[in-house]
Enzyme design. Structure first.
Site, short mmCIF file in Angstrom:
data_model
loop_
_atom_site.label_atom_id
_atom_site.label_comp_id
_atom_site.label_asym_id
_atom_site.label_seq_id
_atom_site.Cartn_x
_atom_site.Cartn_y
_atom_site.Cartn_z
N GLY A 1 4.94 6.74 -4.90
CA GLY A 1 3.99 6.27 -5.90
C GLY A 1 2.57 6.49 -5.41
CD GLN B 1 -2.53 4.44 -3.31
OE1 GLN B 1 -1.78 4.53 -4.27
NE2 GLN B 1 -2.10 4.39 -2.06
CG HIS C 1 3.06 -0.54 -4.00
ND1 HIS C 1 3.25 -1.05 -2.74
CD2 HIS C 1 2.10 0.41 -3.87
CE1 HIS C 1 2.43 -0.43 -1.89
NE2 HIS C 1 1.73 0.46 -2.56
CD GLU C 2 1.61 3.24 -6.27
OE1 GLU C 2 0.36 3.30 -6.15
OE2 GLU C 2 2.37 3.35 -5.30
CB CYS D 1 0.60 1.12 1.21
SG CYS D 1 -0.79 1.50 0.15
CG LEU D 2 1.33 7.31 0.22
CD1 LEU D 2 1.22 8.30 -0.93
CD2 LEU D 2 2.06 7.91 1.40
CG HIS E 1 -2.69 0.66 -4.92
ND1 HIS E 1 -3.48 0.49 -3.81
CD2 HIS E 1 -1.46 1.00 -4.45
CE1 HIS E 1 -2.77 0.72 -2.71
NE2 HIS E 1 -1.54 1.03 -3.07
#
Length: 171
Positions: free
Chosen positions: A46, A51, A136-137, A94-95, A140
């Protein structure tokens, strides 16, 4: 398509709330495609537009199981319209916070309404890993990170570690 640089903590842009997409035009579709390419390259399941430094309510996910064909989903202006009654505990990464994993309990299923890459409103019932990835996204897009689920002490330790890495990279 292009691979975009992924922003990592402690960059303050990750704490900003993303703005709604006015309409899904060629620029938004290109952003979605670039985000998918970036996510697959990372690799991740994701990615939210914030991000990659774009404060628009756009996210991409692909929670296809290993060995299954890719199942990319791109969403503009996603919003949760229903949460399941059971929860799921999952270790999330998480990226934007490499090498940090946090066990988070979230609803095991969700229904999300969004605008697809063709400008059409869609509704998707998701469960398991896909439901977790979408939540999760969405976090963000609202300026929240997985470290917000940690105690203040642990969260501060993670932030200090990344600030130190930034200082060392500049020297």
């Amino acid at each position: 398509m292009a691979i975009l640089p992924i922003i990592t903590i402690p960059d303050p842009v990750l704490r900003k709330i993303s703005d709604p997409v006015e309409r899904v035009d060629d620029a938004v579709v290109k952003l979605m495609d670039d985000m998918l390419e970036t996510m697959y390259d990372a690799p991740g399941i994701g990615l939210a537009a914030v991000q990659v430094g774009v404060l628009k309510r756009v996210l991409v996910v692909d929670a296809a199981e290993d060995g299954a064909p890719p199942n990319p989903i791109a969403m503009a202006n996603p919003e949760l319209v229903a949460l399941g009654s059971t929860t799921r505990l999952h270790e999330e990464g998480c990226l934007s916070i490499p090498d940090v994993h946090v066990e988070i309990e979230r609803p095991a299923s969700v229904t999300v309404r969004y605008i697809d890459r063709h400008g059409k409103e869609q509704e998707l019932a998701a469960e398991g890993l896909l439901a977790t990835a979408i939540q999760h996204e969405l976090d963000h897009l609202d300026g929240q990170l997985i470290i917000d689920f940690l105690s203040r002490l642990k969260r501060d330790m993670v932030i200090r570690k990344f600030k130190k890495q930034v200082r060392e990279a500049r020297s």
